[in-house]
Design an enzyme around this catalytic site. Sequence first.
Site, PDB file in Angstrom:
ATOM      1  N   HIS A 104     -21.138 -26.869 -18.268  1.00  0.00           N
ATOM      2  CA  HIS A 104     -22.128 -26.281 -19.176  1.00  0.00           C
ATOM      3  C   HIS A 104     -22.520 -27.365 -20.172  1.00  0.00           C
ATOM      4  O   HIS A 104     -21.716 -27.729 -21.033  1.00  0.00           O
ATOM      5  CB  HIS A 104     -21.532 -25.062 -19.888  1.00  0.00           C
ATOM      6  CG  HIS A 104     -21.143 -23.966 -18.937  1.00  0.00           C
ATOM      7  ND1 HIS A 104     -22.044 -23.038 -18.470  1.00  0.00           N
ATOM      8  CD2 HIS A 104     -19.967 -23.683 -18.334  1.00  0.00           C
ATOM      9  CE1 HIS A 104     -21.425 -22.207 -17.635  1.00  0.00           C
ATOM     10  NE2 HIS A 104     -20.168 -22.579 -17.530  1.00  0.00           N
ATOM     11  N   ARG A 130     -25.181 -27.221 -22.228  1.00  0.00           N
ATOM     12  CA  ARG A 130     -25.682 -26.564 -23.459  1.00  0.00           C
ATOM     13  C   ARG A 130     -27.107 -26.950 -23.867  1.00  0.00           C
ATOM     14  O   ARG A 130     -27.679 -26.269 -24.708  1.00  0.00           O
ATOM     15  CB  ARG A 130     -24.753 -26.820 -24.642  1.00  0.00           C
ATOM     16  CG  ARG A 130     -23.294 -26.448 -24.399  1.00  0.00           C
ATOM     17  CD  ARG A 130     -23.127 -24.996 -24.033  1.00  0.00           C
ATOM     18  NE  ARG A 130     -21.728 -24.581 -24.044  1.00  0.00           N
ATOM     19  CZ  ARG A 130     -21.277 -23.495 -23.423  1.00  0.00           C
ATOM     20  NH1 ARG A 130     -22.106 -22.734 -22.729  1.00  0.00           N
ATOM     21  NH2 ARG A 130     -20.008 -23.161 -23.475  1.00  0.00           N
ATOM     22  N   ASN A 159     -27.087 -21.452 -17.780  1.00  0.00           N
ATOM     23  CA  ASN A 159     -27.125 -20.583 -18.964  1.00  0.00           C
ATOM     24  C   ASN A 159     -27.588 -21.345 -20.206  1.00  0.00           C
ATOM     25  O   ASN A 159     -26.893 -21.434 -21.209  1.00  0.00           O
ATOM     26  CB  ASN A 159     -25.766 -19.909 -19.202  1.00  0.00           C
ATOM     27  CG  ASN A 159     -24.636 -20.893 -19.389  1.00  0.00           C
ATOM     28  OD1 ASN A 159     -24.652 -21.988 -18.841  1.00  0.00           O
ATOM     29  ND2 ASN A 159     -23.655 -20.522 -20.190  1.00  0.00           N
ATOM     30  N   HIS A 186     -14.818 -20.800 -10.087  1.00  0.00           N
ATOM     31  CA  HIS A 186     -13.554 -20.640 -10.830  1.00  0.00           C
ATOM     32  C   HIS A 186     -12.646 -19.496 -10.358  1.00  0.00           C
ATOM     33  O   HIS A 186     -12.378 -18.560 -11.108  1.00  0.00           O
ATOM     34  CB  HIS A 186     -13.808 -20.534 -12.320  1.00  0.00           C
ATOM     35  CG  HIS A 186     -14.958 -19.656 -12.747  1.00  0.00           C
ATOM     36  ND1 HIS A 186     -15.121 -18.378 -12.301  1.00  0.00           N
ATOM     37  CD2 HIS A 186     -16.007 -19.899 -13.568  1.00  0.00           C
ATOM     38  CE1 HIS A 186     -16.201 -17.861 -12.845  1.00  0.00           C
ATOM     39  NE2 HIS A 186     -16.761 -18.767 -13.608  1.00  0.00           N
ATOM     40  N   ASN A 246     -13.316 -17.467 -19.523  1.00  0.00           N
ATOM     41  CA  ASN A 246     -13.603 -16.375 -18.612  1.00  0.00           C
ATOM     42  C   ASN A 246     -13.955 -16.941 -17.237  1.00  0.00           C
ATOM     43  O   ASN A 246     -14.930 -17.674 -17.134  1.00  0.00           O
ATOM     44  CB  ASN A 246     -14.788 -15.550 -19.155  1.00  0.00           C
ATOM     45  CG  ASN A 246     -14.908 -14.231 -18.428  1.00  0.00           C
ATOM     46  OD1 ASN A 246     -13.942 -13.752 -17.842  1.00  0.00           O
ATOM     47  ND2 ASN A 246     -16.095 -13.658 -18.441  1.00  0.00           N
ATOM     48  N   ASP A 291     -15.527 -26.214 -15.116  1.00  0.00           N
ATOM     49  CA  ASP A 291     -16.072 -25.158 -15.996  1.00  0.00           C
ATOM     50  C   ASP A 291     -16.069 -25.638 -17.448  1.00  0.00           C
ATOM     51  O   ASP A 291     -15.799 -24.870 -18.379  1.00  0.00           O
ATOM     52  CB  ASP A 291     -15.296 -23.838 -15.843  1.00  0.00           C
ATOM     53  CG  ASP A 291     -16.054 -22.644 -16.423  1.00  0.00           C
ATOM     54  OD1 ASP A 291     -17.226 -22.808 -16.842  1.00  0.00           O
ATOM     55  OD2 ASP A 291     -15.472 -21.549 -16.455  1.00  0.00           O
TER      56      ASP A 291
END
Length: 437
Positions: free
Chosen positions: A65, A67, A97, A236, A279, A306
């Site tokens: 990620h 960002r 995301n 994951h 998560n 992740d």
Amino acid sequence: MTGSTLTIRGGRVICPGTGRDERADVLVQDGRIAAVGADIAGAADATINATGLVVCPGLIDLHVHLREPGAEHKETIASGTRAAIRGGFTTVCAMPNTTPAPDSAKSVAAISARIERSAWCRVGVIGAATARNDRETLTDFAALRDAGCVAVSDDAFMLRTREQRREALHRCAEAGLLFIAHAEAEELSAGGVMHEGVLSRELGVRGQHPETELRALEEWREAWDGPGRPPLHIAHLSTAAGVALLRDWTDGPTAETAPHYLTLTDMAVGLHGANAKMNPPLRTEADRVALLEAVRDGVVGIVATDHAPHTIEEKLAGLTDSPFGIVGLETALGVTLAALCDDAGMALPEVLRTLTSAPAKLLGLPQGRIEVGAPADLLVFDPEAIWWVDAGEFESRGRNTPFDGWELPGVVAAVIAGGNVVYGREGFAHVRPEGLN
Ligand SMILES: [Zn+2]
């Protein structure tokens, strides 16, 4: 280094994709591997002495990620890809995301332009499965493929229904694109901030039911009614029950797990609080052992980080209110070596396969191999040397790691991307490599 030559001399060259494991020199020319063999003659413009070191393909991370755009206070494409390089990675795949999300040809082009301008390593863009990540409207997967996406995913913004999953798999099959699924059944996980067990009860916080992942995987299995292997990869993987389901799913999906699931259990939440909150959550020792066995058996073929940076302030909100996720790029090599070589007893080439040729093969990438003509993306490291994790030294903007202070094997000596020595014993090169993406 483009236009010039580099020789990496005398290292143990390990290429899991071709089975090579021998002492050899590697000659790099014009950004590609020009020769591999014993005692390559002639002087190069630059030489790296790799005696006593391992030379392998630059690591490839399927799941990060970054960002940017939208949450640059947590991480940017520049800081995240510098973290990647420092950790030995030369390719990372960015989850969708972000705001805006890579959900159309236009938004993928905008993100690709940012990558072109500021990335320190190669970045594969993973397209968003739904428009604006709204979890309702599936995107045009063929358009995402044509725009250069390496896969599509519902990570962080999961599909809700069986019809959506079925349609997504059919669109992926048609488009020849992989779907990367975040397997979580919300009716069993809702509001849970960690594994539901002894410790969650003791701490008085809401837990995620142990069968959250299993239930979601069953739903994905029901959604696939086409012939052969679904164009599906499970992100994951974190539970023994998930492993068991994959073991008996004939022609089932590929899967990855993360270094933290191979080393930690929910007890780490008691020690590290929000810095062990992610998560899916850390589970039990039985889950951890099942995952080690699954990687050893090849049921889980890929290790991906992740990498999920957050600010210190965000994580100070505490176990219940802080966001999910930990950083992973700068500790992945060491944690994975400790788990799979030292703990699970796997041979080094098989461990490196999970971080190099296996993810490359899954996405059809040309990197991840050491052979003539392949992109010169290489990692030189000392597998025996030990270092201590100091989160304060991370290139990532995130400090959210449960591994701070750990003693880990595997010291990175040099990282070469597209023939450029991007990182070495003296740190980073002064200029960012261009033309990688
Ligand atoms: Zn996820």
